[in-house]
Design an enzyme around this catalytic site. Structure first.
Site, mmCIF file in Angstrom:
data_model
loop_
_atom_site.group_PDB
_atom_site.id
_atom_site.type_symbol
_atom_site.label_atom_id
_atom_site.label_comp_id
_atom_site.label_asym_id
_atom_site.label_seq_id
_atom_site.Cartn_x
_atom_site.Cartn_y
_atom_site.Cartn_z
ATOM 1 N N HIS A 52 69.103 -29.569 65.961
ATOM 2 C CA HIS A 52 67.904 -29.961 66.710
ATOM 3 C C HIS A 52 67.311 -31.264 66.196
ATOM 4 C CE1 HIS A 52 68.259 -25.525 67.187
ATOM 5 N NE2 HIS A 52 68.212 -25.905 68.443
ATOM 6 N N HIS A 73 64.030 -25.253 60.246
ATOM 7 C CA HIS A 73 63.726 -24.842 61.615
ATOM 8 C C HIS A 73 64.503 -23.594 62.016
ATOM 9 C CE1 HIS A 73 64.476 -25.381 66.116
ATOM 10 N NE2 HIS A 73 63.227 -24.984 66.010
#
Length: 153
Positions: free
Chosen positions: A103, A84
């Site tokens: 995250h 990501h």
């Protein structure tokens, strides 16, 4: 005339600087990662591959695993950088998952580094392993690019 950022960096001689500062292993170069005898199931071994700036993680899952190597076909390795945003993942032995602390993307090392949850939409690149003479070697990268790279070589 508009000059792209990339061309400006090339003109300034900056674009190649990060690559010049780190050792890059050639795709297929054998890099010793661990001794078979020293591996403990579900205890991660950290190493760098395909260059010194690319953290990776080797795991003995303790049971036969997709694309696993070794006597029990239980040893796998992946880039430790989340797909990501490039945060380094950590192994959670209770959940048996690689977890991104930034995250909360969750990757399953027993299913080819598949992303199970979180903002990442890609699996972790797999470090190709070989076992020879009682040692485990990294020999390449498969299934995607290491985060932030235009090439794995």
């Amino acid at each position: 005339m508009v000059v792209s950022r990339r061309k400006a960096l090339v003109y300034l001689g900056v674009a190649g600087a990060p690559v010049a500062m780190r050792k890059v292993f050639a795709q297929g170069e054998r890099v010793r990662v661990a001794d078979l005898a020293g591996l403990v199931p579900l205890q991660p071994v950290s190493f760098s591959y395909p260059d010194e700036g690319s953290p990776a993680i080797l795991l003995d899952m303790g049971r036969p695993t997709y694309m696993g190597v070794g006597p029990k076909k239980s040893i796998v390795a992946y880039s430790a950088l989340c797909q990501h945003m490039g945060c380094p993942t950590a192994f959670d032995p209770k959940e048996k998952l690689l977890v991104c602390p930034c995250h909360m993307s969750l990757y399953d090392p027993s299913r080819g580094g598949l992303c199970l949850e979180g903002p990442s939409i890609s699996r972790l690149p797999r470090i190709v392993l070989e076992v020879a003479g009682g040692s485990v070697y990294a020999v390449g990268v498969a299934y995607g690019l290491i985060y932030g790279r235009a090439s794995n070589a």
